[in-house]
Design a protein around this motif. Structure first.
Motif, PDB file in Angstrom:
ATOM      1  N   ALA A  10      -0.995  -1.607  60.652  1.00 22.15           N
ATOM      2  CA  ALA A  10       0.012  -1.505  59.153  1.00 22.15           C
ATOM      3  C   ALA A  10       1.475  -2.442  59.835  1.00 22.15           C
ATOM      4  CB  ALA A  10       0.569  -0.161  58.889  1.00 22.15           C
ATOM      5  N   ARG A  11       1.925  -2.123  60.960  1.00 20.28           N
ATOM      6  CA  ARG A  11       3.207  -2.821  61.343  1.00 20.28           C
ATOM      7  C   ARG A  11       2.570  -4.320  61.411  1.00 20.28           C
ATOM      8  NH1 ARG A  11       3.749   1.245  60.031  1.00 20.28           N
ATOM      9  NH2 ARG A  11       4.011   0.053  58.151  1.00 20.28           N
ATOM     10  N   ILE A  12       1.491  -4.638  61.807  1.00 24.38           N
ATOM     11  CA  ILE A  12       1.238  -6.221  62.368  1.00 24.38           C
ATOM     12  C   ILE A  12       0.971  -6.636  60.969  1.00 24.38           C
ATOM     13  CG2 ILE A  12      -0.860  -7.388  62.802  1.00 24.38           C
ATOM     14  CD1 ILE A  12      -1.312  -5.231  65.207  1.00 24.38           C
ATOM     15  N   ASP A  40      -1.997 -11.214  66.348  1.00 25.12           N
ATOM     16  CA  ASP A  40      -3.612 -11.389  66.090  1.00 25.12           C
ATOM     17  C   ASP A  40      -4.375 -10.792  67.392  1.00 25.12           C
ATOM     18  OD1 ASP A  40      -3.323 -12.811  63.832  1.00 25.12           O
ATOM     19  OD2 ASP A  40      -3.562 -14.976  64.649  1.00 25.12           O
ATOM     20  N   LEU A  41      -3.876 -10.996  68.503  1.00 18.49           N
ATOM     21  CA  LEU A  41      -4.365 -10.175  69.582  1.00 18.49           C
ATOM     22  C   LEU A  41      -4.561  -8.753  69.771  1.00 18.49           C
ATOM     23  CD1 LEU A  41      -3.687 -12.841  72.387  1.00 18.49           C
ATOM     24  CD2 LEU A  41      -5.578 -12.472  71.502  1.00 18.49           C
ATOM     25  N   THR A  42      -3.179  -8.177  69.367  1.00 15.69           N
ATOM     26  CA  THR A  42      -2.783  -7.024  69.185  1.00 15.69           C
ATOM     27  C   THR A  42      -3.772  -6.250  68.167  1.00 15.69           C
ATOM     28  OG1 THR A  42      -0.610  -7.099  69.836  1.00 15.69           O
ATOM     29  CG2 THR A  42      -1.223  -5.141  68.771  1.00 15.69           C
ATOM     30  N   GLU A  43      -4.021  -6.792  67.120  1.00 14.08           N
ATOM     31  CA  GLU A  43      -4.861  -6.376  65.912  1.00 14.08           C
ATOM     32  C   GLU A  43      -6.308  -6.337  66.359  1.00 14.08           C
ATOM     33  OE1 GLU A  43      -5.657  -6.996  61.175  1.00 14.08           O
ATOM     34  OE2 GLU A  43      -4.778  -8.658  62.072  1.00 14.08           O
ATOM     35  N   GLN A  44      -6.606  -7.509  67.179  1.00 17.74           N
ATOM     36  CA  GLN A  44      -8.053  -7.623  67.892  1.00 17.74           C
ATOM     37  C   GLN A  44      -8.320  -6.124  68.453  1.00 17.74           C
ATOM     38  OE1 GLN A  44     -10.799  -9.399  66.957  1.00 17.74           O
ATOM     39  NE2 GLN A  44     -11.663  -7.675  67.933  1.00 17.74           N
ATOM     40  N   ALA A  70       2.763  -0.206  70.578  1.00 21.83           N
ATOM     41  CA  ALA A  70       3.500   0.386  69.578  1.00 21.83           C
ATOM     42  C   ALA A  70       4.795   0.432  69.885  1.00 21.83           C
ATOM     43  CB  ALA A  70       2.406   1.642  69.348  1.00 21.83           C
ATOM     44  N   GLN A  71       5.154   0.347  71.211  1.00 19.24           N
ATOM     45  CA  GLN A  71       6.465   0.753  71.337  1.00 19.24           C
ATOM     46  C   GLN A  71       7.668  -0.240  70.845  1.00 19.24           C
ATOM     47  OE1 GLN A  71       6.670   1.170  75.951  1.00 19.24           O
ATOM     48  NE2 GLN A  71       7.299   3.339  75.395  1.00 19.24           N
ATOM     49  N   SER A  72       7.125  -1.689  70.456  1.00 18.26           N
ATOM     50  CA  SER A  72       7.695  -2.465  69.594  1.00 18.26           C
ATOM     51  C   SER A  72       8.414  -2.274  68.542  1.00 18.26           C
ATOM     52  CB  SER A  72       6.922  -3.889  69.669  1.00 18.26           C
ATOM     53  OG  SER A  72       6.356  -4.141  70.797  1.00 18.26           O
ATOM     54  N   TYR A  73       7.721  -1.042  67.901  1.00 17.28           N
ATOM     55  CA  TYR A  73       8.067  -0.502  66.587  1.00 17.28           C
ATOM     56  C   TYR A  73       8.861   0.920  66.819  1.00 17.28           C
ATOM     57  CZ  TYR A  73       4.988  -4.415  65.588  1.00 17.28           C
ATOM     58  OH  TYR A  73       4.277  -5.397  65.230  1.00 17.28           O
ATOM     59  N   THR A  74       9.332   1.252  67.856  1.00 19.27           N
ATOM     60  CA  THR A  74      10.116   2.602  67.965  1.00 19.27           C
ATOM     61  C   THR A  74      11.108   2.547  66.759  1.00 19.27           C
ATOM     62  OG1 THR A  74      11.435   1.723  69.475  1.00 19.27           O
ATOM     63  CG2 THR A  74       9.266   3.077  70.437  1.00 19.27           C
ATOM     64  N   HIS A  75      11.601   1.717  66.468  1.00 14.82           N
ATOM     65  CA  HIS A  75      12.595   1.756  65.249  1.00 14.82           C
ATOM     66  C   HIS A  75      11.924   2.177  63.858  1.00 14.82           C
ATOM     67  CE1 HIS A  75      10.885  -2.175  64.763  1.00 14.82           C
ATOM     68  NE2 HIS A  75      11.221  -2.173  63.686  1.00 14.82           N
ATOM     69  N   HIS A  76      10.786   2.077  63.685  1.00 18.17           N
ATOM     70  CA  HIS A  76      10.180   2.173  62.483  1.00 18.17           C
ATOM     71  C   HIS A  76      10.272   3.741  62.227  1.00 18.17           C
ATOM     72  CE1 HIS A  76       7.341   2.398  59.187  1.00 18.17           C
ATOM     73  NE2 HIS A  76       7.529   1.186  59.014  1.00 18.17           N
TER      74      HIS A  76
END
Length: 85
Positions: A10-12, A40-44, A70-76
């Motif tokens: 979802a974040r991607i 794209d690579l993360t989604e894959q 997923a740590q890139s989205y800890t602010h979410h």
């Protein structure tokens, strides 16, 4: 882990929509140095994890990699601290 994968995908998608807006607004050249290939690579990886059997010896390593990404989205606000590696 399924919730983490759903969250990450979802974040991607959110990020891809943001990049699409930038491309429409500023033109495609604005995306030359973007993170789109990484998204794209993360989604894959997320899709690979969902398709992988839990008994696959690679699943633990891939699960860890998804937790790190997923740590890139800890602010979410939907990020859960239990997802930390």
């Amino acid at each position: 882990m399924d919730d983490l994968v759903k969250f990450l995908v979802a974040r991607i998608m959110d990020d891809n929509h943001a990049y699409a807006y930038v491309a429409e607004t500023l033109g495609g050249e604005a995306l030359l140095d973007s993170h789109l290939p990484m998204l794209d690579l993360t989604e894959q990886l997320a899709h690979d994890y969902k398709a992988m059997a839990p008994s696959d010896p690679r699943s633990a390593g891939l699960a860890y990699a998804l937790q790190v990404l997923a740590q890139s989205y800890t602010h979410h606000p939907s990020y859960r601290q239990e997802w930390r590696p």
